[in-house]
Write a protein that holds these residues in place. Structure first.
Motif, PDB file in Angstrom:
ATOM      1  N   GLY A   4       0.786  -1.220   0.000  1.00 43.08           N
ATOM      2  CA  GLY A   4       0.000   0.000   0.000  1.00 43.08           C
ATOM      3  C   GLY A   4       0.821   1.273   0.000  1.00 43.08           C
ATOM      4  O   GLY A   4       0.272   2.364  -0.124  1.00 43.08           O
ATOM      5  N   TRP A 118     -12.209   9.269   6.176  1.00 39.53           N
ATOM      6  CA  TRP A 118     -11.889   7.840   6.336  1.00 39.53           C
ATOM      7  C   TRP A 118     -12.591   7.336   7.584  1.00 39.53           C
ATOM      8  O   TRP A 118     -12.375   7.843   8.680  1.00 39.53           O
ATOM      9  CB  TRP A 118     -10.379   7.667   6.460  1.00 39.53           C
ATOM     10  CG  TRP A 118      -9.898   6.260   6.703  1.00 39.53           C
ATOM     11  CD1 TRP A 118     -10.042   5.527   7.851  1.00 39.53           C
ATOM     12  CD2 TRP A 118      -9.184   5.417   5.794  1.00 39.53           C
ATOM     13  NE1 TRP A 118      -9.457   4.288   7.710  1.00 39.53           N
ATOM     14  CE2 TRP A 118      -8.914   4.196   6.455  1.00 39.53           C
ATOM     15  CE3 TRP A 118      -8.715   5.588   4.481  1.00 39.53           C
ATOM     16  CZ2 TRP A 118      -8.225   3.153   5.850  1.00 39.53           C
ATOM     17  CZ3 TRP A 118      -8.026   4.541   3.886  1.00 39.53           C
ATOM     18  CH2 TRP A 118      -7.791   3.348   4.564  1.00 39.53           C
ATOM     19  N   ASN A 120     -12.833   5.153  10.540  1.00 39.73           N
ATOM     20  CA  ASN A 120     -11.943   4.299  11.340  1.00 39.73           C
ATOM     21  C   ASN A 120     -12.700   3.554  12.442  1.00 39.73           C
ATOM     22  O   ASN A 120     -12.095   3.014  13.361  1.00 39.73           O
ATOM     23  CB  ASN A 120     -10.804   5.123  11.961  1.00 39.73           C
ATOM     24  CG  ASN A 120     -11.294   6.165  12.957  1.00 39.73           C
ATOM     25  OD1 ASN A 120     -12.486   6.456  13.042  1.00 39.73           O
ATOM     26  ND2 ASN A 120     -10.374   6.745  13.718  1.00 39.73           N
ATOM     27  N   GLY A 123     -15.896   0.604   8.721  1.00 42.74           N
ATOM     28  CA  GLY A 123     -15.442   0.153   7.412  1.00 42.74           C
ATOM     29  C   GLY A 123     -13.944   0.162   7.231  1.00 42.74           C
ATOM     30  O   GLY A 123     -13.404  -0.537   6.383  1.00 42.74           O
ATOM     31  N   ASP A 124     -13.246   0.998   8.023  1.00 45.07           N
ATOM     32  CA  ASP A 124     -11.797   1.147   7.956  1.00 45.07           C
ATOM     33  C   ASP A 124     -11.337   1.419   6.526  1.00 45.07           C
ATOM     34  O   ASP A 124     -10.426   0.771   6.004  1.00 45.07           O
ATOM     35  CB  ASP A 124     -11.086  -0.076   8.534  1.00 45.07           C
ATOM     36  CG  ASP A 124      -9.634   0.237   8.901  1.00 45.07           C
ATOM     37  OD1 ASP A 124      -9.327   1.413   9.143  1.00 45.07           O
ATOM     38  OD2 ASP A 124      -8.818  -0.698   8.934  1.00 45.07           O
ATOM     39  N   TYR A 125     -11.985   2.378   5.891  1.00 47.05           N
ATOM     40  CA  TYR A 125     -11.617   2.790   4.538  1.00 47.05           C
ATOM     41  C   TYR A 125     -12.254   4.152   4.284  1.00 47.05           C
ATOM     42  O   TYR A 125     -12.841   4.745   5.189  1.00 47.05           O
ATOM     43  CB  TYR A 125     -12.090   1.745   3.506  1.00 47.05           C
ATOM     44  CG  TYR A 125     -11.342   1.842   2.197  1.00 47.05           C
ATOM     45  CD1 TYR A 125      -9.981   1.540   2.123  1.00 47.05           C
ATOM     46  CD2 TYR A 125     -11.989   2.253   1.031  1.00 47.05           C
ATOM     47  CE1 TYR A 125      -9.286   1.640   0.937  1.00 47.05           C
ATOM     48  CE2 TYR A 125     -11.309   2.352  -0.168  1.00 47.05           C
ATOM     49  CZ  TYR A 125      -9.946   2.047  -0.214  1.00 47.05           C
ATOM     50  OH  TYR A 125      -9.255   2.157  -1.386  1.00 47.05           O
ATOM     51  N   TYR A 126     -12.119   4.648   3.061  1.00 44.61           N
ATOM     52  CA  TYR A 126     -12.724   5.937   2.704  1.00 44.61           C
ATOM     53  C   TYR A 126     -14.241   5.774   2.601  1.00 44.61           C
ATOM     54  O   TYR A 126     -14.789   5.455   1.544  1.00 44.61           O
ATOM     55  CB  TYR A 126     -12.160   6.439   1.379  1.00 44.61           C
ATOM     56  CG  TYR A 126     -10.765   7.035   1.470  1.00 44.61           C
ATOM     57  CD1 TYR A 126     -10.559   8.285   2.069  1.00 44.61           C
ATOM     58  CD2 TYR A 126      -9.667   6.370   0.954  1.00 44.61           C
ATOM     59  CE1 TYR A 126      -9.288   8.841   2.151  1.00 44.61           C
ATOM     60  CE2 TYR A 126      -8.396   6.917   1.030  1.00 44.61           C
ATOM     61  CZ  TYR A 126      -8.212   8.152   1.625  1.00 44.61           C
ATOM     62  OH  TYR A 126      -6.955   8.705   1.708  1.00 44.61           O
ATOM     63  N   TYR A 127     -14.923   5.988   3.729  1.00 46.51           N
ATOM     64  CA  TYR A 127     -16.372   5.912   3.807  1.00 46.51           C
ATOM     65  C   TYR A 127     -16.877   6.978   4.778  1.00 46.51           C
ATOM     66  O   TYR A 127     -16.095   7.590   5.512  1.00 46.51           O
ATOM     67  CB  TYR A 127     -16.843   4.543   4.333  1.00 46.51           C
ATOM     68  CG  TYR A 127     -16.586   3.367   3.438  1.00 46.51           C
ATOM     69  CD1 TYR A 127     -17.073   3.335   2.133  1.00 46.51           C
ATOM     70  CD2 TYR A 127     -15.890   2.250   3.906  1.00 46.51           C
ATOM     71  CE1 TYR A 127     -16.851   2.229   1.317  1.00 46.51           C
ATOM     72  CE2 TYR A 127     -15.667   1.142   3.100  1.00 46.51           C
ATOM     73  CZ  TYR A 127     -16.143   1.143   1.807  1.00 46.51           C
ATOM     74  OH  TYR A 127     -15.923   0.052   1.006  1.00 46.51           O
ATOM     75  N   SER A 141     -19.194   3.385  -1.810  1.00 47.82           N
ATOM     76  CA  SER A 141     -18.606   4.303  -2.806  1.00 47.82           C
ATOM     77  C   SER A 141     -18.968   5.753  -2.521  1.00 47.82           C
ATOM     78  O   SER A 141     -19.313   6.523  -3.422  1.00 47.82           O
ATOM     79  CB  SER A 141     -19.037   3.925  -4.227  1.00 47.82           C
ATOM     80  OG  SER A 141     -18.581   2.646  -4.570  1.00 47.82           O
ATOM     81  N   SER A 143     -17.380   8.953  -0.030  1.00 43.12           N
ATOM     82  CA  SER A 143     -16.534   9.590   0.980  1.00 43.12           C
ATOM     83  C   SER A 143     -16.437  11.064   0.621  1.00 43.12           C
ATOM     84  O   SER A 143     -15.942  11.412  -0.461  1.00 43.12           O
ATOM     85  CB  SER A 143     -15.132   8.979   1.004  1.00 43.12           C
ATOM     86  OG  SER A 143     -14.255   9.761   1.802  1.00 43.12           O
ATOM     87  N   TYR A 161     -14.987   9.122  -4.744  1.00 43.24           N
ATOM     88  CA  TYR A 161     -15.110   8.034  -5.708  1.00 43.24           C
ATOM     89  C   TYR A 161     -15.547   8.506  -7.095  1.00 43.24           C
ATOM     90  O   TYR A 161     -15.614   7.695  -8.028  1.00 43.24           O
ATOM     91  CB  TYR A 161     -16.109   6.993  -5.200  1.00 43.24           C
ATOM     92  CG  TYR A 161     -15.616   6.222  -4.012  1.00 43.24           C
ATOM     93  CD1 TYR A 161     -14.919   5.026  -4.163  1.00 43.24           C
ATOM     94  CD2 TYR A 161     -15.845   6.682  -2.717  1.00 43.24           C
ATOM     95  CE1 TYR A 161     -14.467   4.313  -3.063  1.00 43.24           C
ATOM     96  CE2 TYR A 161     -15.384   5.972  -1.608  1.00 43.24           C
ATOM     97  CZ  TYR A 161     -14.703   4.790  -1.793  1.00 43.24           C
ATOM     98  OH  TYR A 161     -14.251   4.086  -0.699  1.00 43.24           O
TER      99      TYR A 161
END
Length: 215
Positions: A4, A118, A120, A123-127, A141, A143, A161
């Protein structure tokens, strides 16, 4: 990329050590590699440099199996960090989807004046974190990406996105909000919509984001 991390373009930095040599003074275990680069060229990603010892000048020493290593680094803008988010959310298409406030989230540097959300917590992602009834969930999809000007005004909100993303979701700033970052308190107040379909304002957000600390 490696796990990454992004390997930087070699044309965007310069090694200042003559002949790529590192001097470790007598009695010390530390030497330095000096790298010159423009910080704005390294915004929005976590980069990694690979380092390998290929030779030593003193015959008394040999190269051990610890001859390789990696250095990670990234450049953050002033809005980057972990925040506590409070506020309100209304989904006009599905009343079961509600705000998850209060909750933490990261705002992650995208360029010199933009950050994206993000999640945290779940979802631990761009959400963007939400609740479906009493359970945590996210909008797929989606953020919000906040862009600010030199006076710390939020000038746009878009979906990271895409505008729209493949599922038709986009973001839009609601000009009726305060839409400003206060550098004294490190607080961002912003009002915006998630649009779906087209320009239909499906979900409204009115949020206050208070800085907790660095991510």
């Amino acid at each position: 990329e490696d796990d990454g991390y992004v390997i930087p373009d070699f044309t965007k930095y310069q090694i200042l050590n003559t002949g790529n040599k590192v001097t470790i003074p007598a009695g010390s275990k530390t030497g330095y590699i000096k790298v010159k680069f423009k910080p704005s060229d390294f915004l929005g990603e976590t980069f990694v440099f690979g380092i390998k010892i290929t030779a030593v000048s003193d015959a008394k020493y040999t190269i051990s199996n610890l001859s390789t290593g990696f250095v990670k680094f990234g450049i953050k803008n002033m809005y980057d960090g972990e925040y506590m988010i409070t506020g309100s959310m209304v989904d006009a298409a599905n009343a079961a989807l509600v705000g998850a406030y209060p909750h933490t989230a990261l705002l992650i540097t995208q360029d010199a004046t933009s950050v994206a959300m993000w999640d945290n917590v779940y979802g631990d992602y761009y959400y963007h974190l939400i609740k479906n009834g009493t359970s945590y969930s996210v909008y797929g999809s989606f953020s919000p990406k906040f862009k600010l000007d030199a006076n710390n005004n939020v000038v746009s909100v878009v979906n990271l996105y895409g505008q729209p993303a493949s599922n038709g979701r986009s973001a839009e700033l609601d000009p009726s909000g305060i839409n400003k970052y206060d550098p004294a308190t490190k607080t961002l107040r912003v009002k915006y919509w998630m649009n779906q379909p087209g320009s239909t304002h499906r979900t409204s957000f009115d949020e206050t984001m208070e800085y907790i600390g660095p991510r």
